[in-house]
Design an enzyme around this catalytic site. Structure first.
Site, short mmCIF file in Angstrom:
data_model
loop_
_atom_site.label_atom_id
_atom_site.label_comp_id
_atom_site.label_asym_id
_atom_site.label_seq_id
_atom_site.Cartn_x
_atom_site.Cartn_y
_atom_site.Cartn_z
N LYS A 36 0.80 -1.22 0.00
CA LYS A 36 0.00 0.00 0.00
C LYS A 36 0.84 1.28 0.00
O LYS A 36 0.43 2.28 -0.57
CB LYS A 36 -0.94 0.03 1.21
CG LYS A 36 -2.12 -0.92 1.09
CD LYS A 36 -3.08 -0.73 2.26
CE LYS A 36 -4.14 -1.79 2.28
NZ LYS A 36 -5.13 -1.57 3.33
N ASP B 292 -9.57 3.28 2.20
CA ASP B 292 -9.61 2.75 3.57
C ASP B 292 -10.21 3.78 4.52
O ASP B 292 -10.98 3.43 5.42
CB ASP B 292 -8.20 2.37 4.05
CG ASP B 292 -7.77 1.00 3.56
OD1 ASP B 292 -8.65 0.17 3.25
OD2 ASP B 292 -6.55 0.75 3.46
P1 NAP Z 1 0.53 -2.81 9.52
O1 NAP Z 1 0.82 -1.52 8.85
O2 NAP Z 1 1.44 -3.97 9.36
O3 NAP Z 1 0.39 -2.48 11.11
C1 NAP Z 1 0.17 -3.53 12.03
C2 NAP Z 1 -0.19 -2.96 13.39
O4 NAP Z 1 -0.54 -4.05 14.25
C3 NAP Z 1 0.96 -2.22 14.08
O5 NAP Z 1 0.43 -1.22 14.93
C4 NAP Z 1 1.59 -3.36 14.91
O6 NAP Z 1 2.30 -2.89 16.03
C5 NAP Z 1 0.34 -4.07 15.38
N1 NAP Z 1 0.55 -5.46 15.76
C6 NAP Z 1 0.86 -6.48 14.95
N2 NAP Z 1 0.91 -7.64 15.66
C7 NAP Z 1 0.62 -7.31 16.95
C8 NAP Z 1 0.51 -8.05 18.15
N3 NAP Z 1 0.70 -9.37 18.18
N4 NAP Z 1 0.17 -7.39 19.28
C9 NAP Z 1 -0.05 -6.06 19.27
N5 NAP Z 1 0.06 -5.29 18.17
C10 NAP Z 1 0.38 -5.92 17.02
O7 NAP Z 1 -0.92 -3.36 9.11
P2 NAP Z 1 -2.23 -2.54 8.70
O8 NAP Z 1 -2.29 -2.44 7.23
O9 NAP Z 1 -2.30 -1.30 9.51
O10 NAP Z 1 -3.39 -3.56 9.15
C11 NAP Z 1 -3.67 -3.80 10.50
C12 NAP Z 1 -4.86 -4.77 10.61
O11 NAP Z 1 -6.02 -4.15 10.04
C13 NAP Z 1 -4.67 -6.07 9.83
O12 NAP Z 1 -5.24 -7.10 10.61
C14 NAP Z 1 -5.49 -5.87 8.57
O13 NAP Z 1 -6.00 -7.09 8.05
C15 NAP Z 1 -6.62 -5.00 9.10
N6 NAP Z 1 -7.22 -4.15 8.05
C16 NAP Z 1 -8.55 -4.26 7.84
C17 NAP Z 1 -9.16 -3.48 6.88
C18 NAP Z 1 -10.64 -3.61 6.64
O14 NAP Z 1 -11.09 -3.18 5.58
N7 NAP Z 1 -11.42 -4.15 7.56
C19 NAP Z 1 -8.40 -2.58 6.13
C20 NAP Z 1 -7.02 -2.48 6.38
C21 NAP Z 1 -6.43 -3.29 7.35
P3 NAP Z 1 3.89 -2.57 15.93
O15 NAP Z 1 3.98 -1.18 15.39
O16 NAP Z 1 4.33 -2.69 17.34
O17 NAP Z 1 4.47 -3.62 15.03
#
Ligand code: NAP
Length: 271
Positions: A67, A103
């Site tokens: 992204k 998003d």
């Molecule tokens: P990202 O940029 O990789 O960020 C991941 C986030 O999750 C960071 O804040 C990370 O913390 C945290 N994290 C990961 N594993 C963790 C754990 N075990 N315990 C606590 N914190 C943890 O990913 P993203 O694109 O923001 O997506 C995040 C989530 O949202 C994903 O599950 C994705 O599938 C979901 N999502 C959903 C939609 C929807 O349309 N519903 C859209 C976009 C994303 P650190 O900074 O400490 O690593």
């Protein structure tokens, strides 16, 4: 225009729900279009985009891990995309690729009518999705956001970003969050909870009029959703944002209202 080929690119991509949603929309409206999932591994984005251009793609969605990286390969971007620093939707406009970020709008769709003006929010996570959410909260006139992240530095960066957008923002460590009372909205934008597991923060003391919004959509009933429901809060599920961002992408590509009911049936039937 009713024809065209569309795709979602990312890695992993096998379990993407986007092909089911968009294909259901095409069927519902009798459109002669197709939508495929195309695996583009990390480090191969440029080649992936070249091959899509070569194949005459009309538009594509972009998911993890591309992204942010896609931004450097686009000819133009819309305002939301530049604000968030990431694109999840790309449209071919006469040979030029234009990026959009749905998003933020997708996150806000299920909150319509929730009166976010002046609201105080707890945002769990500081990744790409959390950044789009912070921008959405600022756009809707929320006043305060507390960002709780596992890695404090990333949390502080996002709080600075939210501050620049006019929110009163502070960052805390995710592990230090014990009191979740007093917020109008709590959003889980961490990847914790994917595939099961408890809420990343204890929700037993959540206020009954707080909206608890988990953007994780797999499983549908995450630990965060279950604990918030048990405590009597109003819940918004991750699939609602997924549907919202897909519907907005559809509208960008096709210039007509997305058949949300058909897309939702496909999403829930396939989840
Ligand atoms: P990202 O940029 O990789 O960020 C991941 C986030 O999750 C960071 O804040 C990370 O913390 C945290 N994290 C990961 N594993 C963790 C754990 N075990 N315990 C606590 N914190 C943890 O990913 P993203 O694109 O923001 O997506 C995040 C989530 O949202 C994903 O599950 C994705 O599938 C979901 N999502 C959903 C939609 C929807 O349309 N519903 C859209 C976009 C994303 P650190 O900074 O400490 O690593």
């Amino acid at each position: 225009m009713t024809g065209g080929t569309y795709a979602v690119i990312g890695d992993p991509i096998d379990h993407s729900l986007s092909p089911a949603m968009h294909s259901a929309a095409f069927r519902e409206l009798g459109m002669d279009c197709s939508y495929i999932a195309y695996r583009v591994p990390r480090g191969e984005l440029e080649e992936g985009v070249d091959s899509l251009r070569g194949a005459g793609i009309s538009g594509f969605n972009v998911t993890i891990p591309h992204k942010e990286g896609i931004m450097g390969l686009l000819d133009r971007t819309d305002e939301t995309c530049s604000l968030v620093g990431a694109a999840n939707t790309v449209k071919d406009e006469g040979g030029s690729l234009r990026g959009y970020n749905t998003d933020m709008g997708g996150f806000l769709e299920p909150l319509k009518g929730a009166a976010l003006g002046g609201a105080s929010a707890l945002l769990l996570g500081a990744g790409g999705a959390a950044r789009a959410i912070a921008a959405g909260l600022a756009r809707e006139g929320a006043s305060k956001v507390t960002i709780a992240n596992r890695t404090p530095e990333r949390g502080r960066d996002l709080a600075a970003f939210a501050g620049r957008l006019g929110l009163e923002a502070r960052a805390v460590r995710l592990a230090d969050v014990s009191d979740v009372s007093g917020y109008d909205l709590i959003v889980n934008a961490t990847a914790a909870g994917m595939g099961g597991g408890p809420s990343p923060v204890p929700l037993g003391r959540i206020d009954k009029n707080t909206i608890a919004y988990d953007i994780v959509y797999m499983p549908m009933r995450t630990g965060f959703v279950r604990e918030a429901q048990e405590a009597g809060a109003r819940v918004i599920h991750g699939y609602e944002m997924l549907l919202g961002q897909a519907a907005l992408a559809f509208e960008i590509w096709h210039g007509r209202e997305a058949p949300r009911a058909a897309m939702k049936r496909a999403l829930l039937g396939g989840a």
